[in-house]
Design a protein around this motif. Structure first.
Motif, PDB file in Angstrom:
ATOM      1  N   GLN A  39      35.119 -68.062 -15.222  1.00  0.00           N
ATOM      2  CA  GLN A  39      36.470 -67.678 -15.601  1.00  0.00           C
ATOM      3  C   GLN A  39      36.959 -68.565 -16.729  1.00  0.00           C
ATOM      4  OE1 GLN A  39      39.215 -67.489 -12.306  1.00  0.00           O
ATOM      5  NE2 GLN A  39      40.472 -65.995 -13.376  1.00  0.00           N
ATOM      6  N   VAL A  40      37.612 -67.945 -17.703  1.00  0.00           N
ATOM      7  CA  VAL A  40      38.264 -68.681 -18.784  1.00  0.00           C
ATOM      8  C   VAL A  40      39.755 -68.441 -18.678  1.00  0.00           C
ATOM      9  CG1 VAL A  40      36.250 -68.575 -20.280  1.00  0.00           C
ATOM     10  CG2 VAL A  40      37.964 -66.781 -20.426  1.00  0.00           C
ATOM     11  N   PRO A  41      40.553 -69.362 -19.171  1.00  0.00           N
ATOM     12  CA  PRO A  41      42.014 -69.205 -19.069  1.00  0.00           C
ATOM     13  C   PRO A  41      42.487 -67.900 -19.694  1.00  0.00           C
ATOM     14  CG  PRO A  41      41.463 -71.429 -19.703  1.00  0.00           C
ATOM     15  CD  PRO A  41      40.188 -70.660 -19.750  1.00  0.00           C
ATOM     16  N   GLY A  42      43.343 -67.175 -18.973  1.00  0.00           N
ATOM     17  CA  GLY A  42      43.918 -65.951 -19.496  1.00  0.00           C
ATOM     18  C   GLY A  42      43.102 -64.708 -19.254  1.00  0.00           C
ATOM     19  N   LYS A  43      41.933 -64.871 -18.665  1.00  0.00           N
ATOM     20  CA  LYS A  43      41.074 -63.720 -18.382  1.00  0.00           C
ATOM     21  C   LYS A  43      40.731 -63.665 -16.907  1.00  0.00           C
ATOM     22  CE  LYS A  43      38.859 -63.319 -22.916  1.00  0.00           C
ATOM     23  NZ  LYS A  43      37.554 -63.205 -23.642  1.00  0.00           N
ATOM     24  N   PRO A  88      28.018 -70.103 -27.599  1.00  0.00           N
ATOM     25  CA  PRO A  88      29.458 -70.377 -27.698  1.00  0.00           C
ATOM     26  C   PRO A  88      30.316 -69.477 -26.814  1.00  0.00           C
ATOM     27  CG  PRO A  88      28.458 -70.423 -29.862  1.00  0.00           C
ATOM     28  CD  PRO A  88      27.400 -69.928 -28.921  1.00  0.00           C
ATOM     29  N   ALA A  89      29.782 -68.333 -26.369  1.00  0.00           N
ATOM     30  CA  ALA A  89      30.542 -67.432 -25.497  1.00  0.00           C
ATOM     31  C   ALA A  89      30.458 -67.823 -24.028  1.00  0.00           C
ATOM     32  CB  ALA A  89      30.034 -66.003 -25.668  1.00  0.00           C
ATOM     33  N   ASP A  90      29.631 -68.810 -23.702  1.00  0.00           N
ATOM     34  CA  ASP A  90      29.420 -69.171 -22.303  1.00  0.00           C
ATOM     35  C   ASP A  90      30.402 -70.172 -21.698  1.00  0.00           C
ATOM     36  OD1 ASP A  90      25.880 -69.039 -22.915  1.00  0.00           O
ATOM     37  OD2 ASP A  90      27.141 -67.539 -21.916  1.00  0.00           O
ATOM     38  N   PRO A  91      31.149 -70.958 -22.458  1.00  0.00           N
ATOM     39  CA  PRO A  91      32.043 -71.941 -21.840  1.00  0.00           C
ATOM     40  C   PRO A  91      33.036 -71.299 -20.883  1.00  0.00           C
ATOM     41  CG  PRO A  91      31.828 -72.386 -24.166  1.00  0.00           C
ATOM     42  CD  PRO A  91      31.139 -71.094 -23.913  1.00  0.00           C
ATOM     43  N   ALA A  92      33.173 -71.903 -19.716  1.00  0.00           N
ATOM     44  CA  ALA A  92      34.057 -71.377 -18.686  1.00  0.00           C
ATOM     45  C   ALA A  92      34.037 -72.339 -17.521  1.00  0.00           C
ATOM     46  CB  ALA A  92      33.583 -69.994 -18.230  1.00  0.00           C
ATOM     47  N   GLY A 113      34.435 -71.754  -4.672  1.00  0.00           N
ATOM     48  CA  GLY A 113      34.602 -73.186  -4.818  1.00  0.00           C
ATOM     49  C   GLY A 113      35.596 -73.497  -5.919  1.00  0.00           C
ATOM     50  N   GLN A 114      35.832 -74.790  -6.143  1.00  0.00           N
ATOM     51  CA  GLN A 114      36.794 -75.221  -7.165  1.00  0.00           C
ATOM     52  C   GLN A 114      36.254 -75.042  -8.578  1.00  0.00           C
ATOM     53  OE1 GLN A 114      40.066 -76.378  -6.712  1.00  0.00           O
ATOM     54  NE2 GLN A 114      39.672 -75.474  -4.714  1.00  0.00           N
ATOM     55  N   GLY A 115      34.964 -74.996  -8.710  1.00  0.00           N
ATOM     56  CA  GLY A 115      34.371 -74.753 -10.011  1.00  0.00           C
ATOM     57  C   GLY A 115      33.902 -76.014 -10.716  1.00  0.00           C
ATOM     58  N   THR A 116      33.019 -75.825 -11.669  1.00  0.00           N
ATOM     59  CA  THR A 116      32.547 -76.902 -12.524  1.00  0.00           C
ATOM     60  C   THR A 116      32.604 -76.397 -13.966  1.00  0.00           C
ATOM     61  OG1 THR A 116      30.732 -78.478 -12.903  1.00  0.00           O
ATOM     62  CG2 THR A 116      30.091 -76.244 -12.273  1.00  0.00           C
ATOM     63  N   GLN A 117      33.125 -77.241 -14.852  1.00  0.00           N
ATOM     64  CA  GLN A 117      33.392 -76.817 -16.225  1.00  0.00           C
ATOM     65  C   GLN A 117      32.131 -76.915 -17.081  1.00  0.00           C
ATOM     66  OE1 GLN A 117      36.419 -75.608 -17.452  1.00  0.00           O
ATOM     67  NE2 GLN A 117      35.201 -75.090 -19.261  1.00  0.00           N
ATOM     68  N   VAL A 118      31.882 -75.854 -17.821  1.00  0.00           N
ATOM     69  CA  VAL A 118      30.784 -75.831 -18.790  1.00  0.00           C
ATOM     70  C   VAL A 118      31.389 -75.684 -20.177  1.00  0.00           C
ATOM     71  CG1 VAL A 118      28.792 -74.541 -19.639  1.00  0.00           C
ATOM     72  CG2 VAL A 118      29.104 -74.903 -17.180  1.00  0.00           C
TER      73      VAL A 118
END
Length: 122
Positions: A39-43, A88-92, A113-118
């Motif tokens: 998930q990315v912010p706003g989506k 570059p499209a994978d960060p989330a 889960g809470q998630g891990t940032q990539v």
């Protein structure tokens, strides 16, 4: 109670690799399909991959097919995601999720889960 704890995220250059892990507890891990969701912010959430209980069924989103590999170790109650050739499209924020239902459009989940940032950046 159900707990899903992700780890392994970080900063990587385009073309690089990361391996995410998810430690599960509070339920019988081997009885559930499991999934990775990003998930990315706003989506809204985007499912990345999911895997059957014994590891024999794996499905990937078209955006990651051929680059990402999902796996699981039921003896360790752990889910993995090997990510290669990161773009570059994978960060989330990448979440591990327990699958509640499989639908035509993809899995539905009941616990995340809470998630891990990539992050992918040169």
């Amino acid at each position: 109670q159900v707990q899903l704890r992700e780890s392994g995220g970080g900063l990587v250059q385009p073309g690089g690799s990361l391996r995410l892990s998810c430690a599960a507890s509070g339920f019988t891990f081997s009885r559930y399909y499991m999934s990775w969701v990003r998930q990315v912010p706003g989506k809204g959430p985007e499912w990345v991959s999911y895997m059957g209980t014994g590891g024999g069924t794996t499905t990937y989103a078209d955006t990651v097919k051929g680059r990402f590999t999902i796996s699981r170790d039921n003896s360790k109650n752990t889910l993995y995601l090997q990510m290669n050739n990161l773009k570059p499209a994978d960060p989330a924020l990448y979440h591990c999720a327990r699958v509640d239902e499989l639908r035509k459009g993809g899995p539905r989940w009941d616990y995340w889960g809470q998630g891990t940032q990539v992050t992918v950046s040169s």
